[in-house]
Design a protein around this motif. Structure first.
Motif, PDB file in Angstrom:
ATOM      1  N   ARG A  94       0.851  -1.192   0.000  1.00 47.83           N
ATOM      2  CA  ARG A  94       0.000   0.000   0.000  1.00 47.83           C
ATOM      3  C   ARG A  94       0.886   1.240   0.000  1.00 47.83           C
ATOM      4  O   ARG A  94       1.942   1.247   0.632  1.00 47.83           O
ATOM      5  CB  ARG A  94      -0.908   0.019   1.238  1.00 47.83           C
ATOM      6  N   CYS A  95       0.434   2.295  -0.671  1.00 44.91           N
ATOM      7  CA  CYS A  95       1.246   3.512  -0.749  1.00 44.91           C
ATOM      8  C   CYS A  95       1.457   4.151   0.618  1.00 44.91           C
ATOM      9  O   CYS A  95       2.507   4.733   0.879  1.00 44.91           O
ATOM     10  CB  CYS A  95       0.607   4.515  -1.713  1.00 44.91           C
ATOM     11  N   ASP A  96       0.450   4.037   1.506  1.00 43.71           N
ATOM     12  CA  ASP A  96       0.649   4.604   2.838  1.00 43.71           C
ATOM     13  C   ASP A  96       1.679   3.807   3.630  1.00 43.71           C
ATOM     14  O   ASP A  96       2.383   4.358   4.487  1.00 43.71           O
ATOM     15  CB  ASP A  96      -0.668   4.741   3.621  1.00 43.71           C
ATOM     16  N   ASP A  97       1.818   2.511   3.307  1.00 43.12           N
ATOM     17  CA  ASP A  97       2.855   1.721   3.963  1.00 43.12           C
ATOM     18  C   ASP A  97       4.246   2.097   3.450  1.00 43.12           C
ATOM     19  O   ASP A  97       5.215   2.062   4.213  1.00 43.12           O
ATOM     20  CB  ASP A  97       2.604   0.229   3.744  1.00 43.12           C
ATOM     21  N   VAL A  98       4.333   2.445   2.168  1.00 46.08           N
ATOM     22  CA  VAL A  98       5.610   2.939   1.642  1.00 46.08           C
ATOM     23  C   VAL A  98       6.004   4.213   2.380  1.00 46.08           C
ATOM     24  O   VAL A  98       7.163   4.391   2.775  1.00 46.08           O
ATOM     25  CB  VAL A  98       5.527   3.213   0.121  1.00 46.08           C
ATOM     26  N   MET A  99       5.019   5.093   2.607  1.00 45.90           N
ATOM     27  CA  MET A  99       5.283   6.339   3.321  1.00 45.90           C
ATOM     28  C   MET A  99       5.732   6.065   4.756  1.00 45.90           C
ATOM     29  O   MET A  99       6.720   6.646   5.232  1.00 45.90           O
ATOM     30  CB  MET A  99       4.026   7.214   3.328  1.00 45.90           C
ATOM     31  N   SER A 100       5.043   5.179   5.448  1.00 42.94           N
ATOM     32  CA  SER A 100       5.396   4.899   6.842  1.00 42.94           C
ATOM     33  C   SER A 100       6.746   4.208   6.950  1.00 42.94           C
ATOM     34  O   SER A 100       7.526   4.498   7.870  1.00 42.94           O
ATOM     35  CB  SER A 100       4.305   4.065   7.513  1.00 42.94           C
ATOM     36  N   GLU A 101       7.056   3.323   6.009  1.00 40.96           N
ATOM     37  CA  GLU A 101       8.361   2.665   6.019  1.00 40.96           C
ATOM     38  C   GLU A 101       9.471   3.648   5.667  1.00 40.96           C
ATOM     39  O   GLU A 101      10.587   3.548   6.186  1.00 40.96           O
ATOM     40  CB  GLU A 101       8.371   1.481   5.054  1.00 40.96           C
ATOM     41  N   GLY A 102       9.172   4.615   4.801  1.00 42.29           N
ATOM     42  CA  GLY A 102      10.144   5.657   4.489  1.00 42.29           C
ATOM     43  C   GLY A 102      10.453   6.495   5.716  1.00 42.29           C
ATOM     44  O   GLY A 102      11.612   6.814   5.995  1.00 42.29           O
ATOM     45  N   ALA A 103       9.403   6.854   6.468  1.00 47.34           N
ATOM     46  CA  ALA A 103       9.596   7.629   7.693  1.00 47.34           C
ATOM     47  C   ALA A 103      10.401   6.831   8.715  1.00 47.34           C
ATOM     48  O   ALA A 103      11.289   7.368   9.388  1.00 47.34           O
ATOM     49  CB  ALA A 103       8.245   8.025   8.285  1.00 47.34           C
ATOM     50  N   ARG A 104      10.104   5.535   8.809  1.00 48.97           N
ATOM     51  CA  ARG A 104      10.832   4.681   9.747  1.00 48.97           C
ATOM     52  C   ARG A 104      12.318   4.605   9.374  1.00 48.97           C
ATOM     53  O   ARG A 104      13.196   4.695  10.239  1.00 48.97           O
ATOM     54  CB  ARG A 104      10.237   3.278   9.748  1.00 48.97           C
ATOM     55  N   ALA A 105      12.600   4.460   8.073  1.00 48.93           N
ATOM     56  CA  ALA A 105      13.989   4.379   7.615  1.00 48.93           C
ATOM     57  C   ALA A 105      14.741   5.668   7.914  1.00 48.93           C
ATOM     58  O   ALA A 105      15.876   5.639   8.399  1.00 48.93           O
ATOM     59  CB  ALA A 105      14.027   4.082   6.109  1.00 48.93           C
ATOM     60  N   MET A 106      14.121   6.806   7.653  1.00 50.99           N
ATOM     61  CA  MET A 106      14.761   8.098   7.907  1.00 50.99           C
ATOM     62  C   MET A 106      15.036   8.296   9.389  1.00 50.99           C
ATOM     63  O   MET A 106      16.104   8.763   9.782  1.00 50.99           O
ATOM     64  CB  MET A 106      13.887   9.228   7.358  1.00 50.99           C
ATOM     65  N   ARG A 107      14.074   7.932  10.209  1.00 53.15           N
ATOM     66  CA  ARG A 107      14.244   8.116  11.652  1.00 53.15           C
ATOM     67  C   ARG A 107      15.303   7.169  12.200  1.00 53.15           C
ATOM     68  O   ARG A 107      16.176   7.578  12.979  1.00 53.15           O
ATOM     69  CB  ARG A 107      12.911   7.892  12.361  1.00 53.15           C
ATOM     70  N   THR A 108      15.248   5.895  11.791  1.00 56.84           N
ATOM     71  CA  THR A 108      16.220   4.916  12.271  1.00 56.84           C
ATOM     72  C   THR A 108      17.632   5.318  11.883  1.00 56.84           C
ATOM     73  O   THR A 108      18.559   5.266  12.706  1.00 56.84           O
ATOM     74  CB  THR A 108      15.893   3.527  11.701  1.00 56.84           C
ATOM     75  N   CYS A 109      17.811   5.726  10.637  1.00 52.73           N
ATOM     76  CA  CYS A 109      19.153   6.085  10.167  1.00 52.73           C
ATOM     77  C   CYS A 109      19.666   7.361  10.824  1.00 52.73           C
ATOM     78  O   CYS A 109      20.878   7.571  10.907  1.00 52.73           O
ATOM     79  CB  CYS A 109      19.149   6.227   8.639  1.00 52.73           C
ATOM     80  N   SER A 110      18.759   8.202  11.308  1.00 57.20           N
ATOM     81  CA  SER A 110      19.193   9.436  11.967  1.00 57.20           C
ATOM     82  C   SER A 110      19.887   9.162  13.292  1.00 57.20           C
ATOM     83  O   SER A 110      20.568  10.031  13.835  1.00 57.20           O
ATOM     84  CB  SER A 110      17.999  10.379  12.186  1.00 57.20           C
ATOM     85  N   TYR A 111      19.724   7.955  13.834  1.00 57.47           N
ATOM     86  CA  TYR A 111      20.388   7.583  15.084  1.00 57.47           C
ATOM     87  C   TYR A 111      21.731   6.891  14.861  1.00 57.47           C
ATOM     88  O   TYR A 111      22.458   6.632  15.816  1.00 57.47           O
ATOM     89  CB  TYR A 111      19.482   6.664  15.908  1.00 57.47           C
ATOM     90  N   GLU A 112      22.044   6.604  13.609  1.00 52.98           N
ATOM     91  CA  GLU A 112      23.296   5.924  13.295  1.00 52.98           C
ATOM     92  C   GLU A 112      24.455   6.922  13.206  1.00 52.98           C
ATOM     93  O   GLU A 112      24.244   8.121  12.996  1.00 52.98           O
ATOM     94  CB  GLU A 112      23.171   5.170  11.971  1.00 52.98           C
ATOM     95  N   GLU A 113      25.659   6.408  13.343  1.00 55.24           N
ATOM     96  CA  GLU A 113      26.861   7.226  13.154  1.00 55.24           C
ATOM     97  C   GLU A 113      27.489   6.879  11.808  1.00 55.24           C
ATOM     98  O   GLU A 113      27.555   5.716  11.422  1.00 55.24           O
ATOM     99  CB  GLU A 113      27.870   6.975  14.271  1.00 55.24           C
ATOM    100  N   PHE A 114      27.937   7.917  11.110  1.00 52.63           N
ATOM    101  CA  PHE A 114      28.602   7.746   9.828  1.00 52.63           C
ATOM    102  C   PHE A 114      29.847   8.636   9.816  1.00 52.63           C
ATOM    103  O   PHE A 114      29.800   9.769  10.284  1.00 52.63           O
ATOM    104  CB  PHE A 114      27.685   8.130   8.665  1.00 52.63           C
TER     105      PHE A 114
END
Length: 209
Positions: free
Chosen positions: A110-130
């Motif tokens: 579902r397109c709304d699931d793509v949106m929610s998974e995109g938000a999850r990916a952005m938030r999760t990666c914001s806690y990582e160190e690079f």
């Protein structure tokens, strides 16, 4: 109380057409390709076009409205980041596109699931160190470029995702790291939606002040 007020305003501002009903299932329009998998592996912005071609959610979907736009915006100002900041951004981009690979490989979604998974990916990666930097160190060392990356248009797009946890991560934690211009823009956009927000706008204004 302050955090509650922010979450309320984020929910209100972030409401989009998918917040009140589930979007229909979308079947893939093209197969999974090695070229697109390689784009994801290196954080190439073209991966978001791959995602859109496979699951067509349109101009209001995550792939084009959020992922592709923000990725290109970071590429446009890439030279303005410090050398370490550039490596941080490259690592962050790779983290997000790789986190979205399971979405890209699905047989339907579902397109709304793509949106929610995109938000999850952005938030999760914001806690990582690079490149040896966490998000706060990156922001403090690249303040001008960071503020330009999060212009009013980008903030409006982020609000449209309807993800209070992602917005709180960006604007609360960003403010703690000194990104005051970005939070002022957030407040400005909230103010421009006064007719919709009503008294909730006053809550967020009071919170920031």
């Amino acid at each position: 109380m302050k955090v509650t007020a922010l979450i309320v305003v984020c929910c209100s501002l972030g409401a989009n057409a998918w917040s009140f009903w589930r979007s229909p299932w979308v079947k893939p329009r093209e197969g999974v390709t090695d070229e697109c998998l390689q784009m994801a592996a290196r954080g190439d912005c073209g991966f978001y076009q791959c995602l859109e071609r496979r699951f067509q959610c349109g101009s209001e979907g995550y792939a084009l409205k959020i992922g592709y736009h923000l990725c290109n915006k970071s590429d446009e100002i890439h030279s303005r980041f410090t050398a370490q900041g550039q490596r941080y951004m490259e690592g962050s981009k790779v983290c997000i596109t790789n986190a979205l690979l399971p979405v890209y490989k699905q047989n339907s979604i579902r397109c709304d699931d793509v949106m929610s998974e995109g938000a999850r990916a952005m938030r999760t990666c914001s806690y990582e160190e690079f490149a040896g930097m966490d998000a706060c160190t990156f922001i403090r060392g690249n303040m001008d470029a960071y503020n330009d990356m999060l212009g009013t248009d980008e903030i409006s797009r982020l609000m449209s995702m309807g993800s209070p946890r992602l917005l709180a991560r960006i604007f609360i934690d960003g403010a703690r790291c000194g990104a005051t211009i970005a939070t002022e823009r957030f407040q400005s956009v909230a103010g421009s939606l006064n007719d919709f927000m009503g008294g909730v706008r006053d809550s967020i204004t009071s919170w920031w002040s």
